[in-house]
Design a protein around this motif. Sequence first.
Motif, PDB file in Angstrom:
ATOM      1  N   LYS A 101       0.834  -1.212   0.000  1.00 56.03           N
ATOM      2  CA  LYS A 101       0.000   0.000   0.000  1.00 56.03           C
ATOM      3  C   LYS A 101       0.863   1.254   0.000  1.00 56.03           C
ATOM      4  O   LYS A 101       0.585   2.212  -0.731  1.00 56.03           O
ATOM      5  N   ALA A 102       1.906   1.274   0.807  1.00 56.02           N
ATOM      6  CA  ALA A 102       2.798   2.440   0.868  1.00 56.02           C
ATOM      7  C   ALA A 102       3.507   2.634  -0.461  1.00 56.02           C
ATOM      8  O   ALA A 102       3.640   3.757  -0.950  1.00 56.02           O
ATOM      9  N   TYR A 103       3.971   1.546  -1.064  1.00 55.13           N
ATOM     10  CA  TYR A 103       4.670   1.643  -2.355  1.00 55.13           C
ATOM     11  C   TYR A 103       3.747   2.216  -3.421  1.00 55.13           C
ATOM     12  O   TYR A 103       4.132   3.106  -4.182  1.00 55.13           O
ATOM     13  N   ILE A 104       2.525   1.718  -3.472  1.00 52.89           N
ATOM     14  CA  ILE A 104       1.568   2.206  -4.467  1.00 52.89           C
ATOM     15  C   ILE A 104       1.258   3.680  -4.240  1.00 52.89           C
ATOM     16  O   ILE A 104       1.240   4.478  -5.186  1.00 52.89           O
ATOM     17  N   ASN A 107       4.237   5.811  -5.338  1.00 55.89           N
ATOM     18  CA  ASN A 107       4.683   5.662  -6.715  1.00 55.89           C
ATOM     19  C   ASN A 107       3.549   5.753  -7.732  1.00 55.89           C
ATOM     20  O   ASN A 107       3.683   5.272  -8.853  1.00 55.89           O
ATOM     21  N   MET A 108       2.456   6.387  -7.327  1.00 49.72           N
ATOM     22  CA  MET A 108       1.351   6.583  -8.266  1.00 49.72           C
ATOM     23  C   MET A 108       1.781   7.546  -9.354  1.00 49.72           C
ATOM     24  O   MET A 108       2.501   8.513  -9.080  1.00 49.72           O
ATOM     25  N   PRO A 109       1.348   7.305 -10.585  1.00 49.04           N
ATOM     26  CA  PRO A 109       1.688   8.260 -11.644  1.00 49.04           C
ATOM     27  C   PRO A 109       1.060   9.622 -11.365  1.00 49.04           C
ATOM     28  O   PRO A 109      -0.011   9.713 -10.780  1.00 49.04           O
ATOM     29  N   LYS A 110       1.743  10.666 -11.782  1.00 50.70           N
ATOM     30  CA  LYS A 110       1.217  12.006 -11.626  1.00 50.70           C
ATOM     31  C   LYS A 110      -0.058  12.134 -12.448  1.00 50.70           C
ATOM     32  O   LYS A 110      -0.137  11.676 -13.580  1.00 50.70           O
ATOM     33  N   SER A 111      -1.042  12.807 -11.900  1.00 51.82           N
ATOM     34  CA  SER A 111      -2.306  12.996 -12.599  1.00 51.82           C
ATOM     35  C   SER A 111      -2.124  13.970 -13.748  1.00 51.82           C
ATOM     36  O   SER A 111      -1.389  14.947 -13.664  1.00 51.82           O
ATOM     37  N   ALA A 112      -2.805  13.692 -14.827  1.00 54.15           N
ATOM     38  CA  ALA A 112      -2.745  14.578 -15.996  1.00 54.15           C
ATOM     39  C   ALA A 112      -3.824  15.650 -15.901  1.00 54.15           C
ATOM     40  O   ALA A 112      -4.046  16.387 -16.848  1.00 54.15           O
ATOM     41  N   GLY A 113      -4.481  15.729 -14.767  1.00 56.20           N
ATOM     42  CA  GLY A 113      -5.549  16.719 -14.600  1.00 56.20           C
ATOM     43  C   GLY A 113      -6.893  16.022 -14.521  1.00 56.20           C
ATOM     44  O   GLY A 113      -7.009  14.812 -14.616  1.00 56.20           O
ATOM     45  N   ASN A 114      -7.914  16.821 -14.354  1.00 56.63           N
ATOM     46  CA  ASN A 114      -9.280  16.284 -14.259  1.00 56.63           C
ATOM     47  C   ASN A 114      -9.774  15.872 -15.631  1.00 56.63           C
ATOM     48  O   ASN A 114      -9.529  16.569 -16.624  1.00 56.63           O
ATOM     49  N   ILE A 115     -10.477  14.792 -15.672  1.00 55.46           N
ATOM     50  CA  ILE A 115     -11.062  14.320 -16.924  1.00 55.46           C
ATOM     51  C   ILE A 115     -12.563  14.558 -16.829  1.00 55.46           C
ATOM     52  O   ILE A 115     -13.206  14.111 -15.889  1.00 55.46           O
ATOM     53  N   LYS A 116     -13.087  15.267 -17.805  1.00 55.28           N
ATOM     54  CA  LYS A 116     -14.533  15.547 -17.816  1.00 55.28           C
ATOM     55  C   LYS A 116     -15.155  14.734 -18.924  1.00 55.28           C
ATOM     56  O   LYS A 116     -14.649  14.674 -20.038  1.00 55.28           O
TER      57      LYS A 116
END
Length: 117
Positions: A101-104, A107-116
């Motif tokens: 859980k800590a690793y995930i 190391n989550m990918p950076k968000s590309a912004g909100n998706i509408k």
Amino acid sequence: MTPNKAIERVNSVSPDAYSDENKMQWISELDGMVKRIVHQEAEFEPYKFPEDMDKELLIPAPFDGLYELYIMSKVDFHNQEWGKYNNSATTFHSLFDDYKKAYIRENMPKSAGNIKI
């Protein structure tokens, strides 16, 4: 954490009849699982004994106690000490889940912004 340090720590708290080479194989097994299950990578080159005894292992502090727990659970399993095995394996799996859980999270990918939609 290195295999040498992990094995030294296990041998100091729980002496047993298993060789350092056996313990190195178990450490390699654990890092192979980490590579595949946690890091989602298929390739892992097993560690060699004694050449890789001072190699840096994959699991960082504060989760590096997983190496000791894994070795101790393997010793308990092979000794057929089922009560001790249940305790060491349960403790290992709990900490392993916390590590995943800590690793995930870290190391989550950076968000590309909100998706509408």
